[in-house]
Design a protein around this motif. Sequence first.
Motif, short mmCIF file in Angstrom:
data_model
loop_
_atom_site.label_atom_id
_atom_site.label_comp_id
_atom_site.label_asym_id
_atom_site.label_seq_id
_atom_site.Cartn_x
_atom_site.Cartn_y
_atom_site.Cartn_z
N ARG A 83 48.63 34.22 27.84
CA ARG A 83 48.66 35.10 29.01
C ARG A 83 47.87 34.50 30.17
O ARG A 83 48.25 34.65 31.33
N LEU A 84 46.79 33.83 29.85
CA LEU A 84 46.04 33.14 30.90
C LEU A 84 46.89 32.02 31.51
O LEU A 84 46.83 31.77 32.72
N ALA A 123 50.08 30.09 36.03
CA ALA A 123 51.37 29.66 36.57
C ALA A 123 51.80 30.56 37.73
O ALA A 123 52.33 30.08 38.74
N ILE A 124 51.55 31.86 37.61
CA ILE A 124 51.90 32.79 38.69
C ILE A 124 51.09 32.46 39.94
O ILE A 124 51.62 32.42 41.06
N VAL A 125 49.79 32.23 39.77
CA VAL A 125 48.93 31.89 40.91
C VAL A 125 49.43 30.61 41.58
O VAL A 125 49.60 30.55 42.80
N ASN A 150 56.84 40.28 28.74
CA ASN A 150 55.87 41.13 28.04
C ASN A 150 54.43 40.78 28.45
O ASN A 150 53.59 41.66 28.67
N ASP A 151 54.16 39.48 28.55
CA ASP A 151 52.84 39.04 28.99
C ASP A 151 52.55 39.50 30.41
O ASP A 151 51.43 39.94 30.73
N MET A 152 53.55 39.42 31.27
CA MET A 152 53.38 39.86 32.65
C MET A 152 53.10 41.37 32.71
O MET A 152 52.30 41.83 33.54
N ALA A 153 53.73 42.13 31.83
CA ALA A 153 53.49 43.57 31.79
C ALA A 153 52.05 43.86 31.42
O ALA A 153 51.40 44.75 32.00
N VAL A 154 51.53 43.11 30.46
CA VAL A 154 50.12 43.29 30.07
C VAL A 154 49.19 42.89 31.21
O VAL A 154 48.21 43.59 31.52
N LEU A 155 49.47 41.77 31.87
CA LEU A 155 48.65 41.32 33.00
C LEU A 155 48.67 42.36 34.13
O LEU A 155 47.65 42.59 34.79
N GLU A 156 49.82 43.00 34.30
CA GLU A 156 49.91 44.02 35.34
C GLU A 156 49.09 45.25 34.97
O GLU A 156 48.40 45.84 35.82
N GLU A 157 49.14 45.63 33.70
CA GLU A 157 48.32 46.76 33.23
C GLU A 157 46.83 46.49 33.43
O GLU A 157 46.05 47.41 33.70
N GLU A 158 46.44 45.24 33.29
CA GLU A 158 45.04 44.85 33.44
C GLU A 158 44.64 44.67 34.89
O GLU A 158 43.48 44.34 35.20
N GLY A 159 45.59 44.85 35.80
CA GLY A 159 45.28 44.75 37.23
C GLY A 159 45.16 43.33 37.74
O GLY A 159 44.60 43.10 38.81
N LEU A 160 45.73 42.37 37.02
CA LEU A 160 45.61 40.96 37.40
C LEU A 160 46.78 40.50 38.28
O LEU A 160 46.66 39.53 39.02
N ILE A 161 47.93 41.18 38.14
CA ILE A 161 49.09 40.91 38.98
C ILE A 161 49.72 42.24 39.37
O ILE A 161 49.40 43.28 38.76
N ASP A 217 43.53 40.38 43.74
CA ASP A 217 42.21 39.74 43.91
C ASP A 217 41.54 39.53 42.55
O ASP A 217 40.89 38.51 42.31
N LYS A 218 41.72 40.51 41.66
CA LYS A 218 41.15 40.39 40.32
C LYS A 218 41.78 39.22 39.57
O LYS A 218 41.11 38.50 38.83
N GLY A 219 43.08 39.04 39.78
CA GLY A 219 43.76 37.91 39.15
C GLY A 219 43.28 36.57 39.68
O GLY A 219 43.06 35.62 38.91
N TYR A 220 43.11 36.48 40.99
CA TYR A 220 42.56 35.25 41.58
C TYR A 220 41.15 34.99 41.03
O TYR A 220 40.78 33.84 40.75
N ARG A 221 40.37 36.08 40.87
CA ARG A 221 39.00 35.92 40.39
C ARG A 221 38.99 35.32 38.98
O ARG A 221 38.23 34.39 38.70
#
Length: 348
Positions: free
Chosen positions: A6-7, A12-14, A44-55, A68-72
């Motif tokens: 997921r990281l 890759a998204i960034v 599925n990984d992107m859905a989890v990242l979105e739930e965590e506020g990273l994307i 911003d949290k994802g960039y951090r």
Amino acid sequence: MVEERRLAVLRAIVEDYVATEEPVGSKALVERHGLGVSPATVRNDMAVLEEEGLIHQPHTSAGRIPTDKGYRLFVDRLTTVRPMSAAEKRAIATFLEGAIDVDDVVRRSVRMLAQLTHQVAVVQYPTLSASTVRHVEVVALAPRRLLVVLILSSGRVEQRLVELQHDLADDQVATLRAQVNQAVVGERLVAASTALRSLRADGPDATGPGEVRDAVLDEVVTVLVEALADHSSDQRVVVGGAANLARAGEGFDTMLRPMLEALEEQVVLLKLLGEATTGGGVTVRIGAEGPVEELAGTSVVTAGYGAGPEALSSLGIVGPTRMDYAGSMAAVRAVARYMSRILDESGS
């Protein structure tokens, strides 16, 4: 392994969003980055990242973009700052080492940072209050005229002429020089001024009869204290690359006005740069982490620089949160190190 994958998806998204300015979809990620899993797994990984506020998804049916949290998290997980290429290092060294004085070093550094990062570059002049005295040279130009040269760890050089009422021999000038250097070398400016004011020769008269010695000391001390008291460049900040804001991309339009206004305010710029850090470290503040509420849509990458182990001032870049963090961090660190080396050599 799932966490690492997921990281990798976040990374890759960034990278893709920084490169393309377009929301990133699962199919594109699989095709471009060889993640070794199916688009369904990536979704599925992107859905989890979105739930965590990273994307997040800017609008329905779009891909995802980092928050911003994802960039951090992306910046925090950079294991090392990407080194500059040999060609980039040569270009920086050649450009900066051609400088003729501190003013030229600062101007060249701003231009170089702006060119390397395509962001707005900000460089604070070496802070005099944090400087120390590197050396004081006393040269006899004539029996009754001295040239006093003050060299600071910031690279600043001050010259003063001293007209005397009495002749001085070469050995007396040498003794005077030694006395002054013993009192102030290695001291910060305030402490050096105090040491100079209290300076009185001990033992046998070094410059002739007592009143002659004291008169010469008073003259030399007076001009040196005046030179040390000039702190006019402590708050000076130079900015370059403002035209890069025009290429910041869609979505940054609302930030242009506050950014341009901030670039005109020295106090705001000093806040953005923050405190100078030592040890070659690079500081990254993303979005609302920054000290200026009106610039919450920007990120700031800074580093301290200065001769010796202690940083005298800061430099860095300011731009949209959608920036090449790895490249910007490498450029900021490299320019700070070259500036430190140049200042160290100019004061030696």
